[in-house]
Design a protein around this motif. Structure first.
Motif, short mmCIF file in Angstrom:
data_model
loop_
_atom_site.label_atom_id
_atom_site.label_comp_id
_atom_site.label_asym_id
_atom_site.label_seq_id
_atom_site.Cartn_x
_atom_site.Cartn_y
_atom_site.Cartn_z
N GLU A 65 9.37 14.28 21.24
CA GLU A 65 9.27 13.32 20.15
C GLU A 65 7.84 13.24 19.64
OE1 GLU A 65 9.28 8.66 20.26
OE2 GLU A 65 11.38 9.33 20.16
N LEU A 66 7.69 13.35 18.32
CA LEU A 66 6.38 13.25 17.69
C LEU A 66 6.36 12.02 16.80
CD1 LEU A 66 5.87 16.96 16.56
CD2 LEU A 66 5.02 15.88 18.64
N ARG A 67 5.24 11.30 16.79
CA ARG A 67 5.05 10.15 15.91
C ARG A 67 3.94 10.53 14.93
NH1 ARG A 67 7.82 5.86 18.25
NH2 ARG A 67 6.73 4.30 17.01
N CYS A 68 4.33 10.76 13.68
CA CYS A 68 3.45 11.37 12.70
C CYS A 68 3.03 10.34 11.63
CB CYS A 68 4.16 12.54 12.02
SG CYS A 68 4.86 13.74 13.18
N PRO A 69 1.73 10.05 11.51
CA PRO A 69 1.28 9.13 10.46
C PRO A 69 1.29 9.82 9.09
CG PRO A 69 -0.59 9.94 11.72
CD PRO A 69 0.64 10.50 12.39
N VAL A 70 1.89 9.14 8.11
CA VAL A 70 2.03 9.70 6.76
C VAL A 70 1.79 8.59 5.75
CG1 VAL A 70 3.59 10.80 5.11
CG2 VAL A 70 3.69 11.44 7.52
N THR A 71 1.03 8.87 4.70
CA THR A 71 0.87 7.94 3.58
C THR A 71 1.46 8.57 2.33
OG1 THR A 71 -1.16 6.98 4.51
CG2 THR A 71 -0.76 6.65 2.16
N ILE A 72 2.35 7.83 1.67
CA ILE A 72 3.02 8.33 0.46
C ILE A 72 2.80 7.31 -0.66
CG2 ILE A 72 5.20 9.09 -0.55
CD1 ILE A 72 6.18 9.72 2.24
N CYS A 73 2.48 7.81 -1.86
CA CYS A 73 2.19 6.94 -3.00
C CYS A 73 3.14 7.21 -4.16
CB CYS A 73 0.75 7.16 -3.47
SG CYS A 73 -0.51 6.67 -2.25
N TRP A 74 3.46 6.14 -4.87
CA TRP A 74 4.28 6.21 -6.07
C TRP A 74 3.55 5.50 -7.20
CZ3 TRP A 74 5.94 5.28 -1.20
CH2 TRP A 74 6.97 6.07 -0.68
N ASP A 75 3.61 6.08 -8.40
CA ASP A 75 3.13 5.40 -9.60
C ASP A 75 4.29 4.61 -10.21
OD1 ASP A 75 0.55 6.45 -9.43
OD2 ASP A 75 1.11 8.26 -10.56
N VAL A 76 3.97 3.41 -10.70
CA VAL A 76 4.99 2.59 -11.36
C VAL A 76 4.88 2.84 -12.86
CG1 VAL A 76 5.96 0.30 -11.62
CG2 VAL A 76 4.72 0.87 -9.53
N THR A 77 5.90 3.46 -13.42
CA THR A 77 5.88 3.87 -14.83
C THR A 77 6.88 3.04 -15.64
OG1 THR A 77 7.54 5.59 -14.48
CG2 THR A 77 5.24 6.21 -14.13
N ASN A 78 6.82 3.22 -16.96
CA ASN A 78 7.73 2.52 -17.88
C ASN A 78 7.73 1.01 -17.64
OD1 ASN A 78 8.50 5.06 -18.91
ND2 ASN A 78 10.18 5.23 -17.45
N MET A 79 6.55 0.47 -17.41
CA MET A 79 6.43 -0.94 -17.04
C MET A 79 6.71 -1.86 -18.23
SD MET A 79 5.88 -3.30 -14.87
CE MET A 79 5.42 -2.29 -13.46
N VAL A 80 7.52 -2.87 -17.97
CA VAL A 80 7.77 -3.96 -18.91
C VAL A 80 7.48 -5.26 -18.17
CG1 VAL A 80 9.46 -5.17 -20.33
CG2 VAL A 80 9.51 -2.66 -20.19
N SER A 81 6.62 -6.11 -18.75
CA SER A 81 6.23 -7.37 -18.11
C SER A 81 6.56 -8.52 -19.05
CB SER A 81 4.74 -7.37 -17.79
OG SER A 81 4.41 -6.30 -16.92
N LEU A 82 7.38 -9.44 -18.58
CA LEU A 82 7.80 -10.59 -19.37
C LEU A 82 7.38 -11.87 -18.67
CD1 LEU A 82 11.42 -9.43 -20.34
CD2 LEU A 82 9.32 -9.23 -21.70
N GLY A 83 6.92 -12.84 -19.47
CA GLY A 83 6.51 -14.12 -18.92
C GLY A 83 5.18 -14.55 -19.50
N THR A 84 4.71 -15.69 -19.05
CA THR A 84 3.43 -16.22 -19.52
C THR A 84 2.68 -16.85 -18.35
OG1 THR A 84 4.43 -18.36 -20.07
CG2 THR A 84 4.32 -16.71 -21.84
N VAL A 85 1.37 -16.91 -18.50
CA VAL A 85 0.52 -17.67 -17.59
C VAL A 85 -0.34 -18.58 -18.47
CG1 VAL A 85 -1.28 -17.60 -15.85
CG2 VAL A 85 0.51 -15.85 -15.86
N ILE A 86 -0.12 -19.88 -18.35
CA ILE A 86 -0.81 -20.86 -19.18
C ILE A 86 -1.53 -21.85 -18.27
CG2 ILE A 86 -0.53 -22.64 -20.94
CD1 ILE A 86 2.07 -21.22 -21.79
#
Length: 208
Positions: A172-193
Motif C-alpha cells: 500500500e502506497l500513500r501518495c500526496p497529490v495536489t489537483i487544481c480546477w479553474d472555475v469558468t463561466n462564472m455568474v454571480s448574483l446578489g448585492t452587498v450593501i
C-alpha cells in the motif's frame, strides 16, 4: 578364485553419475530463485492524477462586515486516463482530501479543511468526488447593483492523499497529490450593501 559381477558394477557407477548430473540443474534453480525474487522492483506512486472537467460549481456567500462565509458545492472530477501501465496497481484507489485552497478573482487566497471527504476512484477513468467546502473571511466589497461583480471564486486546489495498492507486491502506497480546477463561466448574483448581503455564484469546473 573370486567372481565379480562387472556388469552390475558398471551399472551402479553410471547410475550414480547420472543421478549427480540431474541434481545440478535443480540446485542451480534453487540458488537462482531468491535472486529472481529480489530483482522485483517495488512500486512507486503514480504521477497520472489530473483534473477532470465538466462538473457544475455552485457557491453561496453570506456576507457581514464585507467578509463572507462561502459555502461551495461541486464534484471534483479526477482523471487517471493518462496512466501508462494500469497493471502496476489494483484497479481502484482511495482519495482522501486533506486541504483546500480557494483563489478569488481579486487574487486573495483562503485555505480550509471544512467539508473535506473521502471517496473511491478507478484507474483509467474519470472519478467524481463530492466536495462541500466552507471558506470564511472571504473579501466581498460593497456592490449595490446586481449582478455582483466585485469578487468571485476563480480557482480551487485540493490536496489529496491517494491510497493505491501495488501489484504484485500488494504494497500500500500513500501518495500526496495536489489537483487544481479553474472555475469558468462564472455568474454571480446578489448585492452587498453597507457590508452585508448574499451572493450566489454558479460556474463550471475546468482543468487548472
Amino acid at each position: 578364485m573370486h567372481n565379480h559381477d562387472v556388469s552390475n558394477e558398471g551399472i551402479d557407477r553410471r547410475t550414480i553419475t547420472k543421478g549427480a548430473a540431474w541434481s545440478l540443474p535443480v540446485l542451480a534453480a534453487a540458488v537462482a530463485a531468491p535472486h529472481a525474487a529480489a530483482s522485483v522492483e517495488p512500486p512507486v506512486c503514480p504521477e497520472c492524477f489530473s483534473a477532470g472537467i465538466g462538473a457544475a460549481f455552485t457557491a453561496q456567500a453570506v456576507v457581514l462586515n464585507n467578509r463572507g462565509a462561502l459555502a461551495i458545492t461541486t464534484a471534483l472530477n479526477v482523471s487517471t486516463q493518462s496512466c501508462a501501465d494500469l497493471s502496476l496497481f489494483q484497479p481502484v484507489y482511495t482519495a482522501i482530501m486533506t486541504n483546500a485552497t480557494l483563489t478569488m478573482t481579486d487574487g486573495s487566497e483562503y485555505t480550509s479543511t471544512a467539508g473535506l471527504g473521502t471517496g473511491v476512484g478507478t484507474f483509467g477513468a474519470i472519478s467524481a468526488f463530492n466536495y462541500n467546502g466552507l471558506f470564511t473571511g472571504v473579501n466581498y466589497p460593497n456592490d449595490a447593483i446586481p449582478p455582483y461583480g466585485r469578487n468571485a471564486p476563480a480557482r480551487l486546489c485540493v490536496d489529496f492523499t491517494m491510497v493505491v495498492v501495488g501489484l504484485p507486491s500488494l504494497l500500500e502506497l500513500r501518495c500526496p497529490v495536489t489537483i487544481c480546477w479553474d472555475v469558468t463561466n462564472m455568474v454571480s448574483l446578489g448585492t452587498v450593501i453597507l457590508g452585508a448581503g448574499t451572493v450566489n455564484h454558479t460556474g463550471i469546473m475546468a482543468a487548472g
